[in-house]
Design an enzyme around this catalytic site. Sequence first.
Site, PDB file in Angstrom:
ATOM      1  CG  ASP A 170      23.248   1.402   5.354  1.00 18.69           C
ATOM      2  OD1 ASP A 170      22.235   2.005   6.238  1.00 18.69           O
ATOM      3  OD2 ASP A 170      22.763   0.991   4.264  1.00 18.69           O
TER       4      ASP A 170
ATOM      5  CE1 TYR B 168      17.210  -3.267   1.419  1.00 14.83           C
ATOM      6  CE2 TYR B 168      18.156  -1.851   0.071  1.00 14.83           C
ATOM      7  CZ  TYR B 168      16.956  -2.505   0.613  1.00 14.83           C
ATOM      8  OH  TYR B 168      15.895  -2.078   0.018  1.00 14.83           O
TER       9      TYR B 168
ATOM     10  NE  ARG C 236      15.920  20.034  -9.099  1.00 15.44           N
ATOM     11  CZ  ARG C 236      16.574  21.028  -9.375  1.00 15.44           C
ATOM     12  NH1 ARG C 236      17.657  21.465  -8.811  1.00 15.44           N
ATOM     13  NH2 ARG C 236      16.232  21.708 -10.416  1.00 15.44           N
TER      14      ARG C 236
ATOM     15  CE  LYS D 139      14.126  -0.427   4.560  1.00 14.84           C
ATOM     16  NZ  LYS D 139      15.456  -0.756   4.163  1.00 14.84           N
TER      17      LYS D 139
HETATM   18  C1  LIG Z   1      16.089  -0.342   3.448  1.00 14.61           C
HETATM   19  C2  LIG Z   1      17.743  -0.367   3.331  1.00 14.61           C
HETATM   20  C3  LIG Z   1      18.282   0.635   2.191  1.00 14.61           C
HETATM   21  C4  LIG Z   1      17.456   1.320   1.364  1.00 14.61           C
HETATM   22  O1  LIG Z   1      16.595   2.494   1.843  1.00 14.61           O
HETATM   23  P1  LIG Z   1      15.435   2.814   1.047  1.00 14.61           P
HETATM   24  O2  LIG Z   1      14.863   3.911   1.998  1.00 14.61           O
HETATM   25  O3  LIG Z   1      14.684   1.480   0.921  1.00 14.61           O
HETATM   26  O4  LIG Z   1      15.950   3.382  -0.278  1.00 14.61           O
HETATM   27  C5  LIG Z   1      19.761   0.928   2.694  1.00 14.61           C
HETATM   28  N1  LIG Z   1      20.546   0.130   3.635  1.00 14.61           N
HETATM   29  C6  LIG Z   1      19.768  -0.535   4.422  1.00 14.61           C
HETATM   30  C7  LIG Z   1      20.520  -1.499   5.676  1.00 14.61           C
HETATM   31  C8  LIG Z   1      18.483  -0.893   4.043  1.00 14.61           C
HETATM   32  O5  LIG Z   1      18.079  -1.732   5.075  1.00 14.61           O
END
Ligand SMILES: *Cc1c(COP(=O)(O)O)cnc(C)c1O
Length: 394
Positions: free
Chosen positions: A181, A109, A55, A206
């Site tokens: 992000d 998001y 962890r 992604k």
């Molecule tokens: C999918 C996504 C997230 C969240 O990510 P997860 O891995 O699904 O928790 C955050 N920001 C953006 C822009 C995303 O497309």
Amino acid sequence: MRNEKGSLIRPVPLPDSASRPVVTPLSTSVVYASDTPDMLDQQYEGGLQGYTYSREGHPNADVVGGLIDRMEGAPNPGVVTSSGMAAVAAVLMGITQTGDHVIGGNQLYGRSLRLMAEDLPRMGVSTSMVDPGDVDAVRAAIRPTTKLILVETVSNPTLRVADIEGLATLCREKGVLLVVDNTFTTPRAFKPFDWGADIVIHSITKLLAGHSDVMLGYVAARDEAINTRLRIFSVTTGMTPSPWDSWMAERGMLSFDLRFDRAQATAMRLAEHLGGLEGVKRVIYPSRDDHPDQARAQALLKGQFCNMVSFELDGGRAEANAFTRGAEGLNFAPTLGDVGTTISHPASSSHRALTPEKRTELGMSEGFFRVSVGLEDPDTLCAVFSQAIAACKV
Ligand SMILES: *Cc1c(COP(=O)(O)O)cnc(C)c1O
């Protein structure tokens, strides 16, 4: 010679080898044993580098973190988390306190918006949502207690481009942290730290991992103390990723540059193709002449743009459903960044909870689709869209 001692129940030491594997070994051990109490002391005191309990960190996560650090030019080693949302939560909850104010882009998001709208206020952190393309609006929203601004460079699914340069200048002036992000744009198209961002977040799930079989996130901060704070918060709250997901992500990321370049070139091509089709009312792609943020996209994204294309069919829900049924071989799924092209229909999925009026205000009609372009042959992909759109007249 690690493992030389073994244990009563695990007596077999790893075989020695003068050569080394070219692939990172998968380290599933949760527990790391120290050879002597003295060595453990030195590990805790920082004199010796080493793992103790997974962890707190493990080799596979560190390898993935190191790869993204290099891609982003991160000033400090980033933290790999169990999901993209864990990284977002680490920032929003790990470095704020009661009384703080946080600003978010108004098209973040969905879960990030939810965290801001529902959870932060519960803990005494107030929030405002503002259009990140309008620096004056953001300036007007800043309060003396504003701690940070969270934005996405390219918004989902309307593909508007944030004024990162203007926001960075404003944030410096006001002493507010700029958090970007970078999931959509990826460091292949945009490196937020080079443009003045203080913190960079990724959903590795992604495009970076890219095969829809891994869930991971990443966050790194320019300031060393904040970076350490994020690491400690993620460990304390158990946001640690699994070694297997980390190992899979590393494997996916080895081909990331190639995948991204291919997908974004095909996206540009598909946008052009859709623009010439009868039955398509509007195409949204940042390189297009009719995109409201074209100049900003050119400046920020260096001609790379993104693998996402949005478009609007001439019609309502019936036409949209007919298109979805006719788009053979394309997965109808509300995620993005897979090796295969996926189509999503915000009105019935990600933005379902909004009223039709609110969706119209955001530019998402019943005919609106978002396409995450994958690695298919571009000609074949364009043909599938032509066919499905021609067949969707009801
Ligand atoms: C999918 C996504 C997230 C969240 O990510 P997860 O891995 O699904 O928790 C955050 N920001 C953006 C822009 C995303 O497309």
